[in-house]
Structure formats: C-alpha cells, structure tokens
Design an enzyme around this catalytic site. Sequence first.
Site, PDB file in Angstrom:
ATOM      1  N   TRP A  20       0.682   9.436   1.335  1.00 24.72           N
ATOM      2  CA  TRP A  20       0.720   8.371   2.635  1.00 24.72           C
ATOM      3  C   TRP A  20       0.851   6.766   2.507  1.00 24.72           C
ATOM      4  O   TRP A  20       0.339   6.198   1.529  1.00 24.72           O
ATOM      5  CB  TRP A  20      -0.993   8.092   3.589  1.00 24.72           C
ATOM      6  N   ARG A  21       2.274   6.629   3.312  1.00 25.31           N
ATOM      7  CA  ARG A  21       2.353   4.747   3.407  1.00 25.31           C
ATOM      8  C   ARG A  21       1.833   4.082   4.265  1.00 25.31           C
ATOM      9  O   ARG A  21       2.088   4.948   5.515  1.00 25.31           O
ATOM     10  CB  ARG A  21       4.134   4.855   3.094  1.00 25.31           C
ATOM     11  N   ALA A  22       0.681   3.561   3.878  1.00 24.09           N
ATOM     12  CA  ALA A  22      -0.021   3.085   4.956  1.00 24.09           C
ATOM     13  C   ALA A  22       1.064   2.291   6.509  1.00 24.09           C
ATOM     14  O   ALA A  22       2.328   1.873   7.047  1.00 24.09           O
ATOM     15  CB  ALA A  22      -0.885   1.562   5.159  1.00 24.09           C
ATOM     16  N   GLU A  56       3.500  11.364   4.440  1.00 20.71           N
ATOM     17  CA  GLU A  56       3.748  10.092   5.484  1.00 20.71           C
ATOM     18  C   GLU A  56       4.076   8.721   6.016  1.00 20.71           C
ATOM     19  O   GLU A  56       3.717   8.160   4.787  1.00 20.71           O
ATOM     20  CB  GLU A  56       2.163  10.037   6.365  1.00 20.71           C
ATOM     21  N   HIS A  57       5.218   8.431   6.949  1.00 15.74           N
ATOM     22  CA  HIS A  57       5.501   6.747   6.270  1.00 15.74           C
ATOM     23  C   HIS A  57       6.366   6.994   5.535  1.00 15.74           C
ATOM     24  O   HIS A  57       6.866   5.361   5.238  1.00 15.74           O
ATOM     25  CB  HIS A  57       4.054   6.241   6.931  1.00 15.74           C
ATOM     26  N   GLU A 102       4.113  13.182   9.298  1.00 16.72           N
ATOM     27  CA  GLU A 102       4.823  11.504  10.475  1.00 16.72           C
ATOM     28  C   GLU A 102       5.362  10.583   9.544  1.00 16.72           C
ATOM     29  O   GLU A 102       5.218  10.352   8.807  1.00 16.72           O
ATOM     30  CB  GLU A 102       3.969  10.592  10.899  1.00 16.72           C
ATOM     31  N   TYR A 133       6.502   4.872  11.128  1.00 14.95           N
ATOM     32  CA  TYR A 133       6.401   4.170  12.678  1.00 14.95           C
ATOM     33  C   TYR A 133       7.499   3.009  12.616  1.00 14.95           C
ATOM     34  O   TYR A 133       7.807   2.727  13.632  1.00 14.95           O
ATOM     35  CB  TYR A 133       5.188   3.340  12.497  1.00 14.95           C
TER      36      TYR A 133
END
Length: 286
Positions: free
Chosen positions: A127-129, A161-162, A183, A186
């Site tokens: 996970w990248r925040a 994610e991200h 995901e 963003y």
Amino acid sequence: NAQLTNGKNLLLTPGVYNLTEPIHVMHPNTVVLGLGLATLRPTRGTPGMSTEEADGIEIAGLLFDAGAGNSPVLLDVGPDKDKARHEKNPITLHDVFFRVGGGGIGRATVNLRINSNDVIVDHTWIWRADHEEGVGWNSNTSDNGLIVNGNEVTIYGLFVEHHEKFQVLWNGDGGRTYFYQSEIPYDPPDQASYSSGPGVNGWASYKVADSVARHEAWGLGIYSVFIQPHVNLSRAIEVPKKPGIRFHHMITVALGDHGEISNVINDKGGPTSIRPRVTPKVAEFP
C-alpha cells in the site's frame, strides 16, 4: 544479522524497529516471524530485508514501513542473478504487508521484489498511502508495489494499491495469482504525469511483461478513485497475446466522480462509467 549468520531464527515481538541497515537472511529453512504486526522501518534509505538464494526460508507476520530516505526496495527475495530452483522446498511469505507513507513521509521505489524461483506468497497487502500524514504525489513516492522476476511464483491473496507506475510488474515465467485487488493511485495531478508511453493513459495495474510466455490469474478487481478531472487509465490489465497467457474473471469499477478505466484487459471489456454506473466484466481472456 550476526545471529542470523550463526544459523538462528528471528522472532520480532510487537513494536517498531528502526533499521540502520537491512536484515539479511541467508541460511536454508530460516524462520523470520513477527508478532503483533512487528514493523520494520529503514532509516537510511536501505532495503528493509533481503534473502539469499536458500531453500525453505519463511517470512511471516511483518509490516515493512518505508522511511523518509528512499529505499530502492523494502523486501528483496533472492539475489537478482541466481536462478536456482526451489520447487521441493520453496521460500514462503505469509501475511507480509508494506506501507509507503500514511504514518509519516515514506519513500520506496519498489516494495516487494521476488527474484527467486518457486516462491509462494500467502496474503500480502502492498500500500502506498492515499491519506494521513506525508501524503502526496511528490511526497510518499513509490513506483511499483510488486515486481516478480523469478519463475513459477504463486501468490494467494494479492492486494496492491496506489503506486505511481505499475502496481504489479510480472517478468518471470509461469506465474500464478489467485485473487487480486487493486486501487490505482488517487492523486495523479494530471494525465501528463500519469502515462506509461505515447498514447497510453496511466500505468496498467497488473502488467505481464512482453517476454513472458506462461502466466495465469483468477479473480481480479481493479478500481479507480481519481481526484483530479480528465485523468484516465487505458487498461487495468496489460498482457502479451500468447497461448500460455490466461486470465479468468475480471472486473473494473470507477468509485470516484472523475475519469474512467477504458478497458479491463488489453482492448477488452470497455470503459467504466459513473453515470450510469457501469462495471465492466470479462469472464475469460483470451
């Protein structure tokens, strides 16, 4: 590291371990076990952990948390030039997680890199925040969640994610993934900042390299939540068209109010849509 050199196993009790150098696992059948989500944080821009090309290494129950100095990789499984086989006693990762930012500024080019053959991964979230402290396109930077260079690698429960380029880049032959959730990022500030090549919007979430002849995956879901308008992703999954490349049961979903994923896999599936809600599905590819 001195005790690992002497053939000991490693038990990490609950807590945050600030590392001034990588933990290095070298002997066959070594167990590295974290309790209470023990957290490894590099503080000098080094990897968090690396392994030798050794049978039966087991790593479980750890969180790798990127530090402020960019780490080239957080966990490196096997050296990049040794191609020994481990099918009779594979290296295994169980419940191993990764975070870049979120608890503070963190940077890592690659989170998990698997160079060894026959590795088995049982549940990983990379996970990248996308919220909390130190979060931004130029702050908590990370190119890739997972790069697989080894052959015959199998992953069960892959969450990535991200990251700012390919979430997953699979270079090894004979890979298999059973369940994938992702995901895409963003926060690309604009389309020009988020493109893997001329005429391509964004970076596919799951990329199988053109050199790969055999790969198979089951149950993949890729989601978008673009913050900025006019940012799109051309395809969620990008693979070479070869008889040994097979994908089963895929879906794409647009969760935010902006942009689209234009195809599920290569040029198949069609675009997501917010109004009306369209969630494209592809049952089989090819």
